[in-house]
Design a protein around this motif. Structure first.
Motif, PDB file in Angstrom:
ATOM      1  N   ARG A 104      42.099  34.542  32.419  1.00 34.68           N
ATOM      2  CA  ARG A 104      43.162  34.219  31.334  1.00 34.68           C
ATOM      3  C   ARG A 104      44.152  33.349  31.823  1.00 34.68           C
ATOM      4  NH1 ARG A 104      46.191  39.421  29.242  1.00 34.68           N
ATOM      5  NH2 ARG A 104      48.285  38.290  29.130  1.00 34.68           N
ATOM      6  N   TYR A 105      44.561  33.577  33.106  1.00 36.59           N
ATOM      7  CA  TYR A 105      45.823  33.096  33.545  1.00 36.59           C
ATOM      8  C   TYR A 105      45.905  31.584  33.868  1.00 36.59           C
ATOM      9  CZ  TYR A 105      46.490  38.098  33.521  1.00 36.59           C
ATOM     10  OH  TYR A 105      46.134  39.230  32.845  1.00 36.59           O
ATOM     11  N   GLY A 106      44.538  31.232  34.535  1.00 42.49           N
ATOM     12  CA  GLY A 106      44.350  29.905  34.868  1.00 42.49           C
ATOM     13  C   GLY A 106      42.935  29.778  35.552  1.00 42.49           C
ATOM     14  N   ILE A 107      43.192  28.485  36.406  1.00 45.48           N
ATOM     15  CA  ILE A 107      41.921  27.844  37.342  1.00 45.48           C
ATOM     16  C   ILE A 107      42.393  27.881  38.527  1.00 45.48           C
ATOM     17  CG2 ILE A 107      40.342  26.198  37.680  1.00 45.48           C
ATOM     18  CD1 ILE A 107      40.120  25.957  34.624  1.00 45.48           C
ATOM     19  N   PRO A 109      42.528  26.774  24.887  1.00 40.95           N
ATOM     20  CA  PRO A 109      43.289  26.596  23.639  1.00 40.95           C
ATOM     21  C   PRO A 109      43.258  27.843  22.807  1.00 40.95           C
ATOM     22  CG  PRO A 109      41.576  24.856  23.837  1.00 40.95           C
ATOM     23  CD  PRO A 109      41.428  25.674  25.149  1.00 40.95           C
ATOM     24  N   VAL A 110      41.926  28.378  22.449  1.00 38.34           N
ATOM     25  CA  VAL A 110      41.665  29.338  21.552  1.00 38.34           C
ATOM     26  C   VAL A 110      42.541  30.781  22.083  1.00 38.34           C
ATOM     27  CG1 VAL A 110      39.809  30.595  20.218  1.00 38.34           C
ATOM     28  CG2 VAL A 110      39.503  28.401  21.328  1.00 38.34           C
ATOM     29  N   ILE A 131      46.931  34.588  22.233  1.00 39.72           N
ATOM     30  CA  ILE A 131      48.332  35.245  22.904  1.00 39.72           C
ATOM     31  C   ILE A 131      49.527  34.931  22.226  1.00 39.72           C
ATOM     32  CG2 ILE A 131      49.473  34.953  24.983  1.00 39.72           C
ATOM     33  CD1 ILE A 131      46.610  34.445  26.274  1.00 39.72           C
ATOM     34  N   PHE A 132      49.496  33.763  21.546  1.00 37.72           N
ATOM     35  CA  PHE A 132      50.791  33.436  20.772  1.00 37.72           C
ATOM     36  C   PHE A 132      50.871  34.363  19.617  1.00 37.72           C
ATOM     37  CE2 PHE A 132      52.588  31.181  17.404  1.00 37.72           C
ATOM     38  CZ  PHE A 132      54.024  30.749  18.023  1.00 37.72           C
ATOM     39  N   ARG A 133      49.624  34.615  19.033  1.00 38.51           N
ATOM     40  CA  ARG A 133      49.841  35.782  17.940  1.00 38.51           C
ATOM     41  C   ARG A 133      50.583  37.103  18.488  1.00 38.51           C
ATOM     42  NH1 ARG A 133      46.418  36.530  13.317  1.00 38.51           N
ATOM     43  NH2 ARG A 133      46.670  38.568  12.365  1.00 38.51           N
ATOM     44  N   SER A 134      49.912  37.351  19.664  1.00 39.08           N
ATOM     45  CA  SER A 134      50.210  38.803  20.187  1.00 39.08           C
ATOM     46  C   SER A 134      51.755  38.574  20.408  1.00 39.08           C
ATOM     47  CB  SER A 134      49.598  38.996  21.303  1.00 39.08           C
ATOM     48  OG  SER A 134      50.162  40.170  22.208  1.00 39.08           O
ATOM     49  N   ILE A 158      59.495  42.026   0.806  1.00 39.62           N
ATOM     50  CA  ILE A 158      58.896  40.604   1.103  1.00 39.62           C
ATOM     51  C   ILE A 158      58.009  40.933   2.034  1.00 39.62           C
ATOM     52  CG2 ILE A 158      60.428  40.475   3.361  1.00 39.62           C
ATOM     53  CD1 ILE A 158      60.641  37.333   2.299  1.00 39.62           C
ATOM     54  N   ALA A 159      56.841  40.186   2.019  1.00 37.08           N
ATOM     55  CA  ALA A 159      55.872  40.045   2.918  1.00 37.08           C
ATOM     56  C   ALA A 159      55.449  38.727   3.508  1.00 37.08           C
ATOM     57  CB  ALA A 159      54.199  40.857   2.117  1.00 37.08           C
ATOM     58  N   PHE A 160      55.249  38.761   4.717  1.00 38.29           N
ATOM     59  CA  PHE A 160      54.986  37.329   5.358  1.00 38.29           C
ATOM     60  C   PHE A 160      53.460  37.322   5.474  1.00 38.29           C
ATOM     61  CE2 PHE A 160      59.385  38.184   6.346  1.00 38.29           C
ATOM     62  CZ  PHE A 160      59.878  36.900   6.080  1.00 38.29           C
ATOM     63  N   GLY A 161      52.852  36.148   5.446  1.00 39.88           N
ATOM     64  CA  GLY A 161      51.559  35.747   5.901  1.00 39.88           C
ATOM     65  C   GLY A 161      51.540  35.627   7.284  1.00 39.88           C
ATOM     66  N   PHE A 162      50.960  36.636   8.170  1.00 40.50           N
ATOM     67  CA  PHE A 162      51.272  36.509   9.476  1.00 40.50           C
ATOM     68  C   PHE A 162      50.293  35.558  10.042  1.00 40.50           C
ATOM     69  CE2 PHE A 162      50.356  38.482  13.849  1.00 40.50           C
ATOM     70  CZ  PHE A 162      51.536  37.991  14.172  1.00 40.50           C
ATOM     71  N   ASP A 163      49.174  35.341   9.775  1.00 42.13           N
ATOM     72  CA  ASP A 163      48.117  34.312  10.125  1.00 42.13           C
ATOM     73  C   ASP A 163      48.739  32.971   9.866  1.00 42.13           C
ATOM     74  OD1 ASP A 163      45.754  36.265  10.443  1.00 42.13           O
ATOM     75  OD2 ASP A 163      46.655  36.257   8.325  1.00 42.13           O
ATOM     76  N   ARG A 164      49.261  32.572   8.794  1.00 39.76           N
ATOM     77  CA  ARG A 164      49.935  31.303   8.469  1.00 39.76           C
ATOM     78  C   ARG A 164      51.226  31.100   9.143  1.00 39.76           C
ATOM     79  NH1 ARG A 164      50.487  30.809   1.946  1.00 39.76           N
ATOM     80  NH2 ARG A 164      48.402  31.650   1.352  1.00 39.76           N
ATOM     81  N   LEU A 165      51.835  32.221   9.491  1.00 36.89           N
ATOM     82  CA  LEU A 165      53.145  32.119  10.558  1.00 36.89           C
ATOM     83  C   LEU A 165      52.677  31.567  11.555  1.00 36.89           C
ATOM     84  CD1 LEU A 165      56.384  32.308  10.690  1.00 36.89           C
ATOM     85  CD2 LEU A 165      55.797  34.750  11.227  1.00 36.89           C
ATOM     86  N   CYS A 166      51.642  32.295  12.290  1.00 36.97           N
ATOM     87  CA  CYS A 166      51.291  31.728  13.449  1.00 36.97           C
ATOM     88  C   CYS A 166      50.906  30.273  13.659  1.00 36.97           C
ATOM     89  CB  CYS A 166      50.018  32.402  13.885  1.00 36.97           C
ATOM     90  SG  CYS A 166      50.334  34.435  14.150  1.00 36.97           S
ATOM     91  N   ALA A 167      50.249  30.068  12.525  1.00 40.36           N
ATOM     92  CA  ALA A 167      49.822  28.526  12.451  1.00 40.36           C
ATOM     93  C   ALA A 167      50.912  27.398  12.368  1.00 40.36           C
ATOM     94  CB  ALA A 167      48.596  28.263  11.503  1.00 40.36           C
ATOM     95  N   VAL A 168      51.696  27.848  11.452  1.00 39.68           N
ATOM     96  CA  VAL A 168      53.035  26.879  11.068  1.00 39.68           C
ATOM     97  C   VAL A 168      53.749  26.736  12.463  1.00 39.68           C
ATOM     98  CG1 VAL A 168      55.172  26.292  10.011  1.00 39.68           C
ATOM     99  CG2 VAL A 168      52.809  27.198   8.769  1.00 39.68           C
ATOM    100  N   MET A 169      54.195  28.031  12.900  1.00 50.45           N
ATOM    101  CA  MET A 169      54.833  27.914  14.181  1.00 50.45           C
ATOM    102  C   MET A 169      54.331  27.175  15.477  1.00 50.45           C
ATOM    103  SD  MET A 169      57.156  31.566  14.455  1.00 50.45           S
ATOM    104  CE  MET A 169      57.989  30.914  15.865  1.00 50.45           C
ATOM    105  N   SER A 170      53.144  26.928  15.388  1.00 56.88           N
ATOM    106  CA  SER A 170      52.198  26.333  16.377  1.00 56.88           C
ATOM    107  C   SER A 170      51.907  24.685  16.089  1.00 56.88           C
ATOM    108  CB  SER A 170      50.915  26.921  16.699  1.00 56.88           C
ATOM    109  OG  SER A 170      51.156  28.395  17.114  1.00 56.88           O
ATOM    110  N   GLY A 171      52.341  24.522  14.775  1.00 58.29           N
ATOM    111  CA  GLY A 171      52.438  23.069  14.116  1.00 58.29           C
ATOM    112  C   GLY A 171      50.908  22.837  13.905  1.00 58.29           C
ATOM    113  N   GLN A 172      49.929  23.896  13.503  1.00 55.99           N
ATOM    114  CA  GLN A 172      48.690  23.510  13.165  1.00 55.99           C
ATOM    115  C   GLN A 172      48.501  24.064  11.585  1.00 55.99           C
ATOM    116  OE1 GLN A 172      45.859  25.112  15.941  1.00 55.99           O
ATOM    117  NE2 GLN A 172      47.448  24.713  17.681  1.00 55.99           N
TER     118      GLN A 172
END
Ligand code: ASP
Length: 587
Positions: A42-45, A135-136, A141-144, A531-545
């Motif tokens: 997970r940490y590298g190669i 990348p996946v 990890i970003f989501r976490s 209020i409720a936030f779409g968490f999956d969407r927040l992850c994507a938008v914050m990652s520019g995806q």
């Protein structure tokens, strides 16, 4: 011990140390007496070197190594002669003295690399292997991190995390419910929550005051790239609270997340009413990363004998800066056809190019150059610009022009990578008329409070008046994506009953579906909102995806299927019988 270090950790300063590493064989390259292996976790190669002259006893094992074998090695860190600047561990390698093959692996169905050769379906079928790809993994990890930081911020603000049940009765968020048959109560069903809406309101009646939950919600909808049948919300509710305080609290959350995770200062969010957003951008989630605001041209274009404009309810244009010479006649034809596709449904596209060698337009027959110049002035077009005009019924035209605006933004490269443009859209309509069913639906949901000043007007039977009622409802929008939405709630039983009746619920129906909430309101419900936030969407938008699937460990495909575990799938006859369900065979 399996490891003293992970595969992303060792640097030149560690040269000379004896280490133990474990991981997966990414690539093995055999150069006769020297074999190089990339060991991955997970940490590298980290590069391993097996020297057959120095360690002949390892030779046989090294030759067995295949891709994705799990191994443990002991060795000494040394400086690499041929450094790899693209890798954090690229200055060193491990001279291996001991090798254990911990597990073998079949050849994976696609390469476990940043750019894999695996297609979508294959990657989903072997998602656990796809998740080995960097990348996946980084997305997960970003989501976490995002979830952990969200919890930190909300806990600091005094929010309490409360779990609400999944086996419930329908909550109305405007989609179909997923249902679960009850074995113990044959013929009856639970619904999975479309959101914890009613429960979080009950928690306010209970006096918990500030609630949040990062929670799964289930909606049986037709799927698109940004939809999943099960998705995650950051769900929140507060008592004794005004809209202003809610906006500030959650603007604070967004600012905190961007600052801690991206080191970006978002600044104060602009606010725009729903009406303003629709007027200026034709969308309740405008993408503010570029301008191209709507210009209203009806007056400027009327009375020149062009019947299409004269008869249209509205004529609206956008100005594309400095691009009149970038679109050939063929491009314009293609753009027009793009707009005429059923998904958008525009009748046609009128354009005016304010070129260096004069003005060119599809409506030149009806309008003189002076006319077109004047129209250009109305919308701020200058030499070099292109004006694009759509016309027709106001609402439809705005929607179509919104699509065109976004498309032009993309084609002209106006959307800067890494830019984040948030805003609040406020004062949403309370009700939305549906032509097909000839009734009102709640624009947000039935528990949303009308603006204080509009409560009286709820008694009206005039459709126009009802359609114009405004609610204390708000959305947070970032880069043209609705990230979150909420409202101040009705906390008065009578007002709730009035709202249900506007939504076409008979008192009996309202009682049957929401009696528990109405009853709770009789025991001292505090003013509240959330209020409720779409968490999956927040992850994507914050990652520019833009694909939320990339941020879900085990997502469903476009047919709502999990192809890895093969769900949904048939269940056996015994189970069905126990549930009291008869399924007609599908022959
Ligand atoms: N329950 C709402 C939703 O899922 C959010 C809210 O009103 O708090 O959109």
């Amino acid at each position: 011990m399996y490891r003293t270090h992970n595969c992303g950790q060792l640097r030149l300063t560690d040269a000379g140390s004896s280490v133990t590493l474990s991981g997966w064989v990414s690539i093995s390259r055999d150069f006769g007496s020297l074999t190089f292996v990339d060991l991955r976790d997970r940490y590298g190669i980290t590069q391993l070197v097996f020297d057959a002259d120095a360690r002949p006893e390892l030779r046989q094992q090294v030759q067995q190594l295949g891709r994705e074998y799990v191994i443990r090695v002991k060795g000494v860190v040394r400086e690499r002669s041929n450094k790899n600047p693209n890798r954090e561990t690229g200055d060193i390698e491990i001279e291996v003295n001991e090798l254990d093959i911990l597990n073998q692996s079949k050849t994976p169905p696609f390469t476990i690399e940043d750019n894999t050769d695996g297609g979508d379906d294959l990657r989903m079928k072997y998602r656990y292997l796809d998740l080995r790809r960097n990348p996946v993994q980084q997305n997960i990890i970003f989501r976490s991190r995002l979830a952990i930081e969200t919890r930190k911020y909300l806990a600091d603000q005094g929010f309490i995390e409360v779990e609400t049940p999944f086996l419930i009765k329908s909550t109305p968020e405007g989609a179909r419910d997923f249902v679960v048959p009850s074995r113990m109560n044959p013929g009856t069903f639970y619904a999975l929550p479309q959101s914890p809406q009613t429960f979080k309101q009950l928690l306010m009646v209970s006096g918990l005051d500030k609630y949040f939950q990062i929670v799964k919600c289930f909606r049986d909808e037709d799927l698109r790239a940004d939809r999943q049948p099960e998705f995650t919300q950051i769900d929140c509710e507060m008592s004794f609270i005004t809209q202003e305080e809610i906006l500030n609290t959650f603007e604070g959350l967004a600012k905190y997340l961007f600052k801690t995770i991206h080191n970006i200062d978002l600044g104060d969010f602009p606010r725009m009413t729903y009406d303003e957003a629709m007027t200026r951008y034709g969308s309740d989630k405008p993408d503010l990363r570029f301008g191209m605001e709507f210009a209203y041209l009806k007056e400027a274009v009327s009375g020149r004998g062009f019947a299409v404009f004269d008869q249209a309810e509205n004529v609206i244009g956008i100005v594309a800066k400095d691009c009149e010479d970038r679109f050939s006649n063929k491009d314009m034809k293609e753009l027009t056809e793009w707009l005429q596709r059923p998904q958008i449904g525009a009748k046609g596209l009128v354009y005016v190019k304010y070129g260096k060698d004069g003005i060119k337009s599809t409506i030149g027959k009806f309008y003189s150059d002076e006319d077109l110049q004047r129209i250009g002035e109305v919308c701020g077009a200058q030499q070099g610009d292109m004006l694009l005009i759509l016309c027709g019924e106001t609402e439809k035209t705005r929607k179509q022009l919104n699509e065109l605006r976004l498309e032009m933004g993309r084609r002209l490269g106006l959307i800067k990578e890494g830019a984040f443009k948030p805003l609040w859209v406020v004062d949403f309509p309370l009700l939305e008329w549906d032509e097909d069913t000839q009734r009102f639906y709640a624009m947000h949901h039935p528990f949303t409070a009308p603006k204080q000043s509009d409560i009286e007007k709820m008694k009206s039977s005039d459709r126009a008046v009802l359609g114009n009622l405004r609610a204390d409802a708000y959305d947070m929008v970032i880069n043209g994506v609705e990230i979150g939405g909420g409202s101040i709630r009705i906390f008065d039983k009578e007002l709730q009953a009035t709202n249900f009746s506007l939504l076409g619920f008979s008192p009996e129906e309202a009682e049957r579906q929401f009696g528990f909430l109405m009853n709770a309101f009789e025991y001292g419900a505090p003013p509240h909102g959330g209020i409720a936030f779409g968490f999956d969407r927040l992850c994507a938008v914050m990652s520019g995806q833009n694909n939320i699937r990339d941020f879900i460990a085990f997502p469903k495909n476009n047919q709502g299927r999990d192809v890895m575990i093969d769900a949904p799938s048939a269940i056996d006859a015994g189970q069905l019988k126990e549930l009291g369900i008869e399924v007609k065979s599908q022959s």
